[in-house]
Design a protein around this motif. Structure first.
Motif, PDB file in Angstrom:
ATOM      1  N   PRO A  30       5.299   2.124   6.075  1.00 45.03           N
ATOM      2  CA  PRO A  30       6.513   2.871   6.415  1.00 45.03           C
ATOM      3  C   PRO A  30       6.580   4.175   5.635  1.00 45.03           C
ATOM      4  O   PRO A  30       5.902   4.353   4.611  1.00 45.03           O
ATOM      5  N   MET A  31       7.414   5.091   6.104  1.00 47.33           N
ATOM      6  CA  MET A  31       7.578   6.370   5.414  1.00 47.33           C
ATOM      7  C   MET A  31       8.032   6.173   3.971  1.00 47.33           C
ATOM      8  O   MET A  31       7.718   6.985   3.094  1.00 47.33           O
ATOM      9  N   ALA A  32       8.762   5.085   3.706  1.00 48.87           N
ATOM     10  CA  ALA A  32       9.240   4.829   2.349  1.00 48.87           C
ATOM     11  C   ALA A  32       8.089   4.643   1.367  1.00 48.87           C
ATOM     12  O   ALA A  32       8.273   4.806   0.157  1.00 48.87           O
ATOM     13  N   VAL A  48       0.846  -1.179   0.000  1.00 48.35           N
ATOM     14  CA  VAL A  48       0.000   0.000   0.000  1.00 48.35           C
ATOM     15  C   VAL A  48       0.889   1.239   0.000  1.00 48.35           C
ATOM     16  O   VAL A  48       1.855   1.313   0.758  1.00 48.35           O
ATOM     17  N   PHE A  49       0.550   2.201  -0.864  1.00 47.06           N
ATOM     18  CA  PHE A  49       1.290   3.450  -0.945  1.00 47.06           C
ATOM     19  C   PHE A  49       0.328   4.609  -0.731  1.00 47.06           C
ATOM     20  O   PHE A  49      -0.855   4.517  -1.068  1.00 47.06           O
ATOM     21  N   GLU A 102      13.813   5.721  -9.896  1.00 46.62           N
ATOM     22  CA  GLU A 102      12.727   4.941 -10.469  1.00 46.62           C
ATOM     23  C   GLU A 102      12.063   4.080  -9.398  1.00 46.62           C
ATOM     24  O   GLU A 102      12.654   3.142  -8.881  1.00 46.62           O
ATOM     25  N   ARG A 103      10.800   4.399  -9.067  1.00 47.39           N
ATOM     26  CA  ARG A 103      10.061   3.599  -8.087  1.00 47.39           C
ATOM     27  C   ARG A 103       8.647   3.360  -8.592  1.00 47.39           C
ATOM     28  O   ARG A 103       7.692   3.425  -7.843  1.00 47.39           O
ATOM     29  N   SER A 104       8.509   3.140  -9.869  1.00 47.58           N
ATOM     30  CA  SER A 104       7.180   2.910 -10.420  1.00 47.58           C
ATOM     31  C   SER A 104       6.710   1.501 -10.098  1.00 47.58           C
ATOM     32  O   SER A 104       7.502   0.603  -9.845  1.00 47.58           O
ATOM     33  N   PHE A 105       5.395   1.331 -10.104  1.00 44.19           N
ATOM     34  CA  PHE A 105       4.804   0.032  -9.835  1.00 44.19           C
ATOM     35  C   PHE A 105       3.468  -0.044 -10.564  1.00 44.19           C
ATOM     36  O   PHE A 105       2.995   0.946 -11.127  1.00 44.19           O
TER      37      PHE A 105
END
Length: 746
Positions: free
Chosen positions: A506-508, A470-471, A539-542
């Protein structure tokens, strides 16, 4: 059909299991060629398919594809099916069953499609031999599966027979049975094979009929899950190569015997209902695991590590009840809370997996999940929540968060309230990305959007380590000038802390977009939506799921994320309109609307945007969803120039056009300035020239003060859909959402 011949196969599975199944098929010798929702396409020899039927823990069916052709109508369907050599697959005196799914403009009923395909097979066999097979659902000699999608017909033979999730050991089931392949997927997501290899235990405090325990034991003992089945579909198929099958089965029997001869890890289940444990014991005996899997009657409050064979580490995995009615859910909260207390007290350092259709109950354990996976239990959207029980004195990253301030607690209470309302609405409507908070408390002026990733990483990204998570995307609104900037930042920090606490992330996993005041001395231009942000983390795409589509999201690199959540119902509307249509998407952004239109049955599409970044992004969305690049074209161009050129060159007309321009743009790539209030009438007229008779233009913009030009209302048939196409998570801010359907007057 030779032993070394390479064939094309499809493995079907429950939604959410695709990445795991693709990995499993690769390990079994298959070459994965394409993924799609609930299916994996792969190639290999017939031996690979037999091995998949015998060893796959995740698949429902293994299909051998005989044909893949484009068809327009029932005559095409009959022609394609009748051309196949059915006499090589079934005896004329055999039993046949035909399954058909999908529709197109001419074939509007799956039952009609099945009848037409059956006629083609029967007619060919009658012409060849003078005899026709019987048509029976039960125990057919050959089961033919046809799937029609966007005029593409797949004709396959089902090699499995009965669904592969039916292993053969489960004759007794509980009130809410968990399918065997879903139980296997939960174990794989928890890393059970690795835990078992290190001697860790598997415990289930609410084991029901024992499916998780049995699947865990089969994995630990290297037992092929298909060995207990009475038969497979391929065994009465005329092309069946029995020598290959017998060799594979003999190898599996030898591996099973060797595996069960070893000492397996402790595998034990408990349940407070003695009656359901009789079913569990019967299933364990039928699986041949009574010496390795034990169950006993024990309430959750007495859940402890087994005393006769103590182990230091292991996995607790359970599928507890989650209740369908409010009264049941309230009663279950204490059960979950009791489970949490026992886990904290008795299982420090253990990994815990809770699979539930009600994640809010999962949070009642008082544990913080470090990873979540979205799966489906039948048709019910569910989550696997993973927890690492903190050990005494552990000061690492897994420790409990510090207490929220009084102000942050107020925001947290509002977030929890929204989760109970908007969150449940989203779950009921199969929505995985939505707005949770929209400046509900005026002093905390920000929007909080939830994105839940699906499994599978994006090329060149780090998303592989973020699967199933979850973001949160926090976007600060510009605070009034009278508010001290330091105070505004403090409130934003409170909001972010509350988001982390309530969502247990998490904050990440939180992206924060701040609206900072710039002094005149700071200078510089407003950042472009196409440019990478200076504070981007790389790059942190999902991938996220939107109904049947999977779309790429990046919360950090650019100002926009790749998916406009307020346009979700607009995309759903286009999906419904698009079947059999030729579609044009102007100012297409990442072409998410085109993906939905194509999945809705659009036969062709053109998507125009001047950004190379977004065109590349759109191409990845197309590949992920299996869109044909020849039928669905991406055009990098200034939409204003493209429209002018399209009219001058008399390009073909479109049945459905989506026009979604920015409110204002003076990009260096554009010739001139676009002001949507000033220019919309001209844009609409140009689009209407390209519209085919009977077609529709869907026009959208986000200008709060927008008013439709009177000349447009006079010239065309105009319907305001703004209220109709606004989901409840954006009701607090309806003025930014303008949607119109425009058609030529009759």
């Amino acid at each position: 059909m030779t032993e070394s011949q390479q064939l094309d196969f499809t493995a079907t599975c429950p939604k959410g299991l695709e990445p795991l199944l693709a990995q499993e098929l690769g390990e079994l010798g298959g070459v994965v060629t394409r993924e799609q929702p609930a299916a994996i396409h792969f190639s290999g020899t017939l031996a690979v398919a037999y091995r998949a039927c015998l060893w796959s823990r995740l698949a429902n069916r293994i299909l051998l594809r005989l044909a893949h052709e484009k068809i327009a109508d029932a005559e095409d369907l009959y022609r394609v099916v009748a051309a196949l050599p059915w006499e090589a697959h079934i005896s004329p005196s055999g039993k046949l069953w035909v399954q058909f799914s999908g529709t197109n403009r001419e074939i509007r009923n799956s039952q009609f499609g099945a009848q037409k395909a059956k006629d083609a097979i029967v007619d060919r066999l009658r012409q060849q031999s003078g005899t026709r097979p019987l048509v029976e659902r039960d125990n057919p000699d050959l089961s033919v599966v046809l799937r029609l999608h966007r005029d593409q017909l797949d004709v396959s033979i089902d090699l499995s027979g009965e669904s592969l999730h039916r292993r053969g050991y489960r004759t007794h089931i509980g009130a809410a049975p968990l399918k065997e392949n879903l139980a296997a997927a939960l174990l794989l997501r928890c890393g059970w094979p690795e835990i078992a290899a290190e001697g860790g235990a598997l415990l289930d405090p609410m084991c029901g009929s024992g499916t998780i325990l049995i699947e865990g034991a089969l994995m630990a003992a290297d037992c092929a899950p298909g060995l207990l089945r009475e038969s497979f579909g391929f065994e009465r198929w005329l092309n069946h190569q029995n020598d290959i099958w017998l060799e594979l089965r003999e190898e599996a029997l030898e591996r099973r015997a060797a595996g069960l001869a070893r000492q397996l890890p402790e595998i034990r289940g408990y349940d407070g209902d003695a009656k359901v444990l009789f079913a569990a014991e019967a299933n364990i005996r039928r699986a041949g695991l009574e010496k390795h899997v034990r169950v006993s009657c024990r309430p959750v409050a007495a859940f402890k590590i087994p005393s006769h064979r103590p182990v230091e580490r292991g996995l607790v995995l359970t599928n507890p009840p989650y209740g369908e009615r409010l009264g049941e859910q309230e009663a279950l909260r204490e059960t979950y809370a009791e489970l949490g207390r026992q886990l904290k007290q008795e299982f420090p350092g253990w990994l815990v997996g809770i699979f539930t259709g009600n994640p809010e109950l999962g949070f009642s354990t008082g544990l913080r999940s470090h990873k979540q996976y979205q799966l489906f239990n039948g048709s019910i959207p569910s989550q696997l929540l993973l927890f690492r029980v903190r050990e005494q004195g552990d000061e690492g990253a897994g420790r409990e968060p510090r207490a929220l301030s009084e102000e942050a607690q107020m925001v947290a209470n509002r977030l929890r309230k929204n989760l109970r309302t908007t969150g449940k609405w989203a779950a009921r409507n199969d929505i995985t990305c939505y707005r949770l908070y929209d400046a509900d408390l005026p002093e905390y002026a920000a929007a909080v959007d939830i994105y839940r990733s699906v499994e599978g990483s994006v090329e060149g990204s780090l998303a592989g380590s973020l699967e199933g998570s979850v973001f949160a995307h926090v976007q600060e609104y510009r605070p009034p000038a009278k508010i001290d900037e330091n105070k505004a930042r403090g409130r934003l920090r409170d909001l972010v802390r509350a988001v982390c606490a309530v969502l247990e992330v998490p904050m990440a996993n939180v992206s924060i977009k701040e609206r900072r005041r710039l002094s005149h001395k700071a200078g510089g231009n407003k950042p472009s939506q196409y440019q990478k942000r200076g504070d981007a983390r790389g790059e942190r795409s999902f991938w996220v799921r939107e109904y049947a589509a999977e779309l790429e999201v990046d919360l950090w690199t650019y100002l926009d994320t790749g998916v406009f959540l307020d346009h979700r119902p607009v995309r759903k509307y286009l999906h419904k309109l698009a079947n059999g249509k030729k579609f044009l998407n102007l100012f297409c952004y990442t072409a998410t609307a085109t993906v939905q239109a194509a999945l809705g049955g659009a036969t062709q599409s053109t998507s125009v945007d001047m950004s190379k970044t977004y065109q590349a992004w759109a191409a990845r969305n197309f590949r992920r969803n299996g869109l044909d690049a020849y039928s669905h074209q991406l055009v990098e161009a200034d939409c204003l120039q493209w429209l002018t050129s399209a009219q001058q060159n008399r390009r073909s007309h479109y049945d459905l056009i989506f026009l979604d321009p920015p409110s204002f743009s003076n990009s260096a790539k554009m010739h001139g300035v676009l002001d949507i209030q000033r220019d919309h009438a001209d844009l609409i007229r140009q689009c209407m020239v390209l519209l085919a008779p009977g077609g529709a233009l869907v026009f959208s913009n986000n200008l709060r003060t927008f008013k439709m030009d009177a000349a447009v209302l006079e010239a065309f048939q105009v319907q305001n859909l703004s209220g109709e196409l606004l989901d409840r998570d954006f009701h607090r801010n309806p003025k930014i959402h303008n949607v119109w359907r425009i058609e030529a007057k009759e």
